[in-house]
Design an enzyme around this catalytic site. Structure first.
Site, PDB file in Angstrom:
ATOM      1  N   ALA A   1       0.668  -1.224  -0.102  1.00 44.85           N
ATOM      2  CA  ALA A   1       0.142  -0.018  -0.245  1.00 44.85           C
ATOM      3  C   ALA A   1       0.939   1.345   0.025  1.00 44.85           C
TER       4      ALA A   1
ATOM      5  N   GLY B   1     -10.771   0.370  24.753  1.00 44.37           N
ATOM      6  CA  GLY B   1      -9.372   0.504  24.898  1.00 44.37           C
ATOM      7  C   GLY B   1      -9.158   1.675  24.294  1.00 44.37           C
TER       8      GLY B   1
ATOM      9  N   GLY C   1      -9.128  -4.816  19.440  1.00 44.63           N
ATOM     10  CA  GLY C   1      -7.877  -5.079  19.468  1.00 44.63           C
ATOM     11  C   GLY C   1      -7.404  -5.581  18.072  1.00 44.63           C
TER      12      GLY C   1
ATOM     13  N   HIS D   1       9.310  27.042  35.389  1.00 43.88           N
ATOM     14  CA  HIS D   1       8.183  27.451  35.712  1.00 43.88           C
ATOM     15  C   HIS D   1       7.611  28.666  34.946  1.00 43.88           C
TER      16      HIS D   1
ATOM     17  N   GLY E   1       4.572   4.386   4.989  1.00 38.32           N
ATOM     18  CA  GLY E   1       3.980   4.814   6.389  1.00 38.32           C
ATOM     19  C   GLY E   1       3.397   3.904   7.224  1.00 38.32           C
ATOM     20  N   GLY E   2       2.706   2.858   6.427  1.00 34.90           N
ATOM     21  CA  GLY E   2       1.998   1.785   7.153  1.00 34.90           C
ATOM     22  C   GLY E   2       0.749   2.281   7.754  1.00 34.90           C
ATOM     23  N   THR E   3       0.462   1.527   8.733  1.00 36.00           N
ATOM     24  CA  THR E   3      -0.774   1.719   9.682  1.00 36.00           C
ATOM     25  C   THR E   3      -0.653   3.120  10.246  1.00 36.00           C
ATOM     26  N   CYS E   4       0.547   3.553  10.903  1.00 33.94           N
ATOM     27  CA  CYS E   4       0.684   4.510  11.509  1.00 33.94           C
ATOM     28  C   CYS E   4       0.379   5.935  10.967  1.00 33.94           C
TER      29      CYS E   4
ATOM     30  N   ASP F   1       4.416  -4.672  15.141  1.00 30.84           N
ATOM     31  CA  ASP F   1       3.110  -5.345  15.450  1.00 30.84           C
ATOM     32  C   ASP F   1       3.075  -6.764  15.370  1.00 30.84           C
TER      33      ASP F   1
HETATM   34  P1  FAD Z   1       2.206  -1.286  10.012  1.00 30.07           P
HETATM   35  O1  FAD Z   1       2.259   0.152  10.360  1.00 30.07           O
HETATM   36  O2  FAD Z   1       1.250  -2.088  10.093  1.00 30.07           O
HETATM   37  O3  FAD Z   1       2.968  -1.604   8.557  1.00 30.07           O
HETATM   38  C1  FAD Z   1       2.855  -2.819   7.849  1.00 30.07           C
HETATM   39  C2  FAD Z   1       3.023  -2.526   6.540  1.00 30.07           C
HETATM   40  O4  FAD Z   1       3.141  -3.642   5.760  1.00 30.07           O
HETATM   41  C3  FAD Z   1       1.763  -1.867   6.030  1.00 30.07           C
HETATM   42  O5  FAD Z   1       1.918  -0.706   5.233  1.00 30.07           O
HETATM   43  C4  FAD Z   1       1.330  -3.003   4.860  1.00 30.07           C
HETATM   44  O6  FAD Z   1       0.451  -2.568   3.887  1.00 30.07           O
HETATM   45  C5  FAD Z   1       2.562  -3.701   4.620  1.00 30.07           C
HETATM   46  N1  FAD Z   1       2.471  -5.160   4.293  1.00 30.07           N
HETATM   47  C6  FAD Z   1       1.776  -6.152   4.942  1.00 30.07           C
HETATM   48  N2  FAD Z   1       1.821  -7.192   4.390  1.00 30.07           N
HETATM   49  C7  FAD Z   1       2.517  -6.947   3.088  1.00 30.07           C
HETATM   50  C8  FAD Z   1       2.781  -7.662   2.033  1.00 30.07           C
HETATM   51  N3  FAD Z   1       2.639  -9.203   1.925  1.00 30.07           N
HETATM   52  N4  FAD Z   1       3.352  -7.249   0.983  1.00 30.07           N
HETATM   53  C9  FAD Z   1       3.775  -5.936   1.089  1.00 30.07           C
HETATM   54  N5  FAD Z   1       3.313  -5.074   1.950  1.00 30.07           N
HETATM   55  C10 FAD Z   1       2.817  -5.635   3.149  1.00 30.07           C
HETATM   56  N6  FAD Z   1       0.698   3.427  17.948  1.00 30.07           N
HETATM   57  C11 FAD Z   1       1.483   4.304  18.567  1.00 30.07           C
HETATM   58  O7  FAD Z   1       2.576   4.439  19.022  1.00 30.07           O
HETATM   59  N7  FAD Z   1       1.021   5.727  18.974  1.00 30.07           N
HETATM   60  C12 FAD Z   1      -0.354   6.049  18.491  1.00 30.07           C
HETATM   61  O8  FAD Z   1      -0.779   6.969  18.921  1.00 30.07           O
HETATM   62  C13 FAD Z   1      -1.228   4.859  17.765  1.00 30.07           C
HETATM   63  N8  FAD Z   1      -2.328   5.303  17.560  1.00 30.07           N
HETATM   64  C14 FAD Z   1      -2.871   4.361  16.453  1.00 30.07           C
HETATM   65  C15 FAD Z   1      -4.110   4.748  16.078  1.00 30.07           C
HETATM   66  C16 FAD Z   1      -4.824   3.671  15.384  1.00 30.07           C
HETATM   67  C17 FAD Z   1      -6.310   4.201  14.806  1.00 30.07           C
HETATM   68  C18 FAD Z   1      -4.203   2.318  15.140  1.00 30.07           C
HETATM   69  C19 FAD Z   1      -4.951   1.514  14.190  1.00 30.07           C
HETATM   70  C20 FAD Z   1      -3.083   2.143  15.540  1.00 30.07           C
HETATM   71  C21 FAD Z   1      -2.202   3.136  16.450  1.00 30.07           C
HETATM   72  N9  FAD Z   1      -1.137   2.925  16.806  1.00 30.07           N
HETATM   73  C22 FAD Z   1      -0.478   3.756  17.477  1.00 30.07           C
HETATM   74  C23 FAD Z   1      -0.377   1.701  16.459  1.00 30.07           C
HETATM   75  C24 FAD Z   1       0.646   1.812  15.359  1.00 30.07           C
HETATM   76  O9  FAD Z   1      -0.068   2.337  14.164  1.00 30.07           O
HETATM   77  C25 FAD Z   1       1.237   0.506  15.237  1.00 30.07           C
HETATM   78  O10 FAD Z   1       1.834  -0.132  16.219  1.00 30.07           O
HETATM   79  C26 FAD Z   1       2.437   0.604  14.216  1.00 30.07           C
HETATM   80  O11 FAD Z   1       2.010   1.169  13.028  1.00 30.07           O
HETATM   81  C27 FAD Z   1       3.023  -0.593  13.760  1.00 30.07           C
HETATM   82  O12 FAD Z   1       4.181  -0.596  12.856  1.00 30.07           O
HETATM   83  P2  FAD Z   1       4.667  -1.635  11.864  1.00 30.07           P
HETATM   84  O13 FAD Z   1       5.955  -1.377  11.031  1.00 30.07           O
HETATM   85  O14 FAD Z   1       4.836  -2.993  12.764  1.00 30.07           O
HETATM   86  O15 FAD Z   1       3.329  -2.073  11.045  1.00 30.07           O
HETATM   87  P1  NAD Z   2      -7.107  -2.450  22.921  1.00 24.17           P
HETATM   88  O1  NAD Z   2      -6.725  -3.691  23.326  1.00 24.17           O
HETATM   89  O2  NAD Z   2      -6.590  -1.119  23.434  1.00 24.17           O
HETATM   90  O3  NAD Z   2      -8.731  -2.291  23.542  1.00 24.17           O
HETATM   91  C1  NAD Z   2      -9.557  -3.532  23.190  1.00 24.17           C
HETATM   92  C2  NAD Z   2     -10.812  -3.294  24.213  1.00 24.17           C
HETATM   93  O4  NAD Z   2     -11.805  -4.012  23.664  1.00 24.17           O
HETATM   94  C3  NAD Z   2     -10.452  -3.848  25.508  1.00 24.17           C
HETATM   95  O5  NAD Z   2     -10.633  -2.930  26.524  1.00 24.17           O
HETATM   96  C4  NAD Z   2     -10.998  -5.058  25.624  1.00 24.17           C
HETATM   97  O6  NAD Z   2     -11.506  -5.607  26.862  1.00 24.17           O
HETATM   98  C5  NAD Z   2     -12.260  -4.836  24.796  1.00 24.17           C
HETATM   99  N1  NAD Z   2     -12.993  -6.026  24.216  1.00 24.17           N
HETATM  100  C6  NAD Z   2     -12.473  -7.264  23.611  1.00 24.17           C
HETATM  101  N2  NAD Z   2     -13.454  -7.933  22.931  1.00 24.17           N
HETATM  102  C7  NAD Z   2     -14.385  -7.219  23.395  1.00 24.17           C
HETATM  103  C8  NAD Z   2     -16.079  -7.552  22.983  1.00 24.17           C
HETATM  104  N3  NAD Z   2     -16.111  -8.619  22.433  1.00 24.17           N
HETATM  105  N4  NAD Z   2     -17.044  -6.677  23.507  1.00 24.17           N
HETATM  106  C9  NAD Z   2     -16.611  -5.571  23.897  1.00 24.17           C
HETATM  107  N5  NAD Z   2     -15.479  -5.415  24.429  1.00 24.17           N
HETATM  108  C10 NAD Z   2     -14.379  -5.880  23.788  1.00 24.17           C
HETATM  109  O7  NAD Z   2      -7.460  -2.294  21.397  1.00 24.17           O
HETATM  110  P2  NAD Z   2      -7.846  -1.357  20.199  1.00 24.17           P
HETATM  111  O8  NAD Z   2      -8.380  -0.208  20.980  1.00 24.17           O
HETATM  112  O9  NAD Z   2      -8.416  -1.994  19.239  1.00 24.17           O
HETATM  113  O10 NAD Z   2      -6.399  -1.037  19.808  1.00 24.17           O
HETATM  114  C11 NAD Z   2      -5.381  -1.726  19.124  1.00 24.17           C
HETATM  115  C12 NAD Z   2      -4.142  -1.594  19.372  1.00 24.17           C
HETATM  116  O11 NAD Z   2      -3.633  -0.364  18.760  1.00 24.17           O
HETATM  117  C13 NAD Z   2      -3.612  -1.076  20.860  1.00 24.17           C
HETATM  118  O12 NAD Z   2      -3.618  -2.301  21.683  1.00 24.17           O
HETATM  119  C14 NAD Z   2      -2.456  -0.234  20.730  1.00 24.17           C
HETATM  120  O13 NAD Z   2      -1.159  -1.104  20.478  1.00 24.17           O
HETATM  121  C15 NAD Z   2      -2.570   0.364  19.486  1.00 24.17           C
HETATM  122  N6  NAD Z   2      -3.087   1.656  19.579  1.00 24.17           N
HETATM  123  C16 NAD Z   2      -2.247   2.611  20.303  1.00 24.17           C
HETATM  124  C17 NAD Z   2      -2.749   3.888  20.424  1.00 24.17           C
HETATM  125  C18 NAD Z   2      -1.757   4.831  21.078  1.00 24.17           C
HETATM  126  O14 NAD Z   2      -0.587   4.566  21.331  1.00 24.17           O
HETATM  127  N7  NAD Z   2      -2.564   6.182  21.613  1.00 24.17           N
HETATM  128  C19 NAD Z   2      -3.760   4.439  19.858  1.00 24.17           C
HETATM  129  C20 NAD Z   2      -4.655   3.595  19.000  1.00 24.17           C
HETATM  130  C21 NAD Z   2      -4.350   2.052  18.982  1.00 24.17           C
END
Ligand code: FAD
Ligand code: NAD
Length: 463
Positions: free
Chosen positions: A35, A183, A270, A442, A38-41, A310
């Protein structure tokens, strides 16, 4: 067919940082991404969510001013143009992903766009746009394929049932949103949607919000949810959509079934490491539950096959993926490295924010450490008052015998920025005396960090 020393699959924070560092060290590197870089982040996670949260905060502030403000500020019927908001968020994403692409190029990384299919530990086929396949053979294979949202088995994503990805690019706001999971994602986005004017209900299976944090830390967030008028259903099981599809059916501990009206349902229960669908199974690597098992160098059970981010499980945080990626690149370049951080900080961007690093008091106790802890309330911090944010506190945990700090926790507006001080003190092996003896500017929220250390030593100045 192409050969390279390092082949990285996935250009998220783990993969792209590994590629940049490998490039800096002169390691011939190919990075494959299906895709956008920058990935998911950068594309559908950290950055877009923080952009939406900021926009929602600003809108909410204006809406509050419209109802009168002790600051003497008034506003009239604030409105939001959602398409512009989403466009602004997309522009930030574009700038950042464009920046990553430029850094990859500058450091000599070859970016291949396409879906990777693993053939063996040294061979990957990439399905390119246009139907062609490119075979890449490498000395080292680094897997950084990230994670994907978990769906409820009886309520797959589609139509009104959305994941964070759809919630971050709304074309129109729902009147009512049901959020499953209290969560990180459920609370960050649930609060943002509420601040944008949406009626929000949050349904959580456990008996408390943010089960990963202790009750003292989540209490101010709970109070804020109540103030915002978010419906909270704890110890509640989701049953599915109602027969007419216009409500989410839930069942509480007493087996009482309720239909919560909902135009959309955000499922945030999750994320799961992405381990299937691209040939990874064929390597038969050791697993750690649903994640790949790695050692303290991010090596998998197959020689010269590495995994980061991840894909390797909790904590699923961008900065952990980046730290692992940088390290693996250095190991492949011949450096001696080991992944052994004193702590991986975590921030939950709720209102108020929660920031933690290291051990909470109960965790220290469970680890067999004899610790003392002390907290300093923001109610006694001048800067917090001027920011209209006297809720929350900073807490420090330290060993009783030598005062070595083993953990920090904070809840309050803006505490995400304290995470740097927390991690640095842990990584540098600071004691309570070190932090207490450091002059903090401060007025600043940081003074609460110093005061927490002073309080642990028995002589806080402002409480
Ligand atoms: P990813 O960022 O998931 O990247 C994996 C990449 O691999 C993707 O671009 C995908 O397209 C590519 N890929 C997968 N399979 C293949 C394949 N077969 N061929 C080619 N490419 C492939 N973390 C924080 O620290 N702070 C936050 O505030 C925070 N907020 C978040 C908010 C949301 C809504 C979500 C969903 C996540 C958040 N996270 C946050 C978690 C954070 O996004 C992830 O921990 C982080 O992106 C993981 O990085 P990664 O490199 O392991 O994987
Ligand atoms: P999470 O693990 O933070 O929270 C999931 C919540 O869903 C938990 O409280 C769990 O008890 C609840 N749950 C599970 N099954 C359920 C069900 N069937 N019915 C009702 N509640 C249920 O997961 P998330 O919020 O999906 O986030 C996923 C991951 O993404 C996080 O663990 C984190 O690693 C990452 N993330 C990080 C940030 C950040 O760093 N600020 C922000 C967003 C996401």
């Amino acid at each position: 067919m192409e050969t390279t020393k390092l082949l990285i699959v996935g250009a998220g924070p783990g993969g792209y940082v590994a590629a940049i560092r490998a490039g800096q060290l002169g390691v011939p590197t190919v990075l494959v991404e299906a895709a956008d870089v920058g990935g998911t982040c950068l594309n559908i996670g950290c950055i877009p969510s923080k952009a939406l949260i900021h926009a929602a905060d600003e809108f909410h502030k204006l809406a509050q001013y419209a109802a009168g403000s002790p600051l003497g500020i008034s506003a009239q019927s604030p409105a939001i143009n959602l398409a512009t908001t989403v466009g602004w968020k997309d522009d930030i994403v574009k700038k950042l992903t464009g920046g990553v692409a430029a850094l990859l190029k500058k450091n000599g990384v070859q970016l291949v766009q396409g879906q990777a299919h693993i053939v063996d530990g040294k061979t990957v086929d990439v399905a390119l746009a246009g139907g062609k396949t490119q075979r890449i053979v490498c000395e080292h294979l680094l897997l950084a394929t990230g994670s994907e949202p978990v769906a409820l088995p009886f309520m797959p994503f589609g139509g009104p049932v959305i994941s964070s990805t759809e919630a971050l690019s709304p074309s129109k706001l729902p009147g009512r949103l049901a959020v499953v999971g209290a969560g990180y994602i459920g609370l960050e986005l649930g609060m943002a949607y509420r601040k944008l004017g949406v009626e929000v209900d949050i349904i959580e299976a456990q008996d408390r919000i943010l089960p990963a944090y202790d009750a003292a830390l989540s209490r101010p967030v709970l109070a804020s949810l109540k103030r915002l008028g978010v419906g909270l259903y704890l110890s509640t099981a989701v049953q599915g959509m109602s027969d007419d599809g216009k409500a989410l059916r839930v069942r509480d501990k007493q087996d009482k079934v309720t239909d919560l009206p909902a135009d959309q349902v955000l499922v945030a229960v999750g994320r799961r490491p992405r381990t299937v669908g691209y040939g990874l199974e064929s390597l038969m690597l050791d697993m750690n539950g649903s994640a790949l098992r790695i050692d303290d160098q991010c090596a998998t059970s197959m020689r010269n096959v590495w995994a980061i981010g991840d894909l390797t499980g909790e904590p699923m945080l961008a900065h952990r993926a980046m730290a692992q990626g940088e390290m693996v690149a250095e190991i492949i370049a011949g450096h001696r490295r080991r992944y052994a951080p004193a702590a991986v900080p975590a921030v939950c961007f709720t209102d108020p924010e929660i920031a933690t690093a290291g051990l909470a008091p109960q965790e220290a106790q469970a680890a067999g450490l004899d610790c003392l802890d002390a907290m300093f309330p923001f109610a006694a911090n001048g800067r917090a008052m001027t920011l209209e944010s006297a809720d929350g506190f900073v807490r420090v945990v330290a060993r009783r015998d030598n005062h070595l700090i083993v953990g920090w926790q904070a809840v309050g507006r803006g505490v995400s920025e304290l995470a740097a001080a927390f991690s640095q003190s842990l990584e540098m092996g600071a004691t309570l005396e070190d932090v207490a003896g450091t002059i903090h500017a401060h007025p600043s929220l940081g003074e609460a960090v110093q005061e927490a250390a002073l309080r642990a030593l028995g002589h806080a100045l402002h409480v």
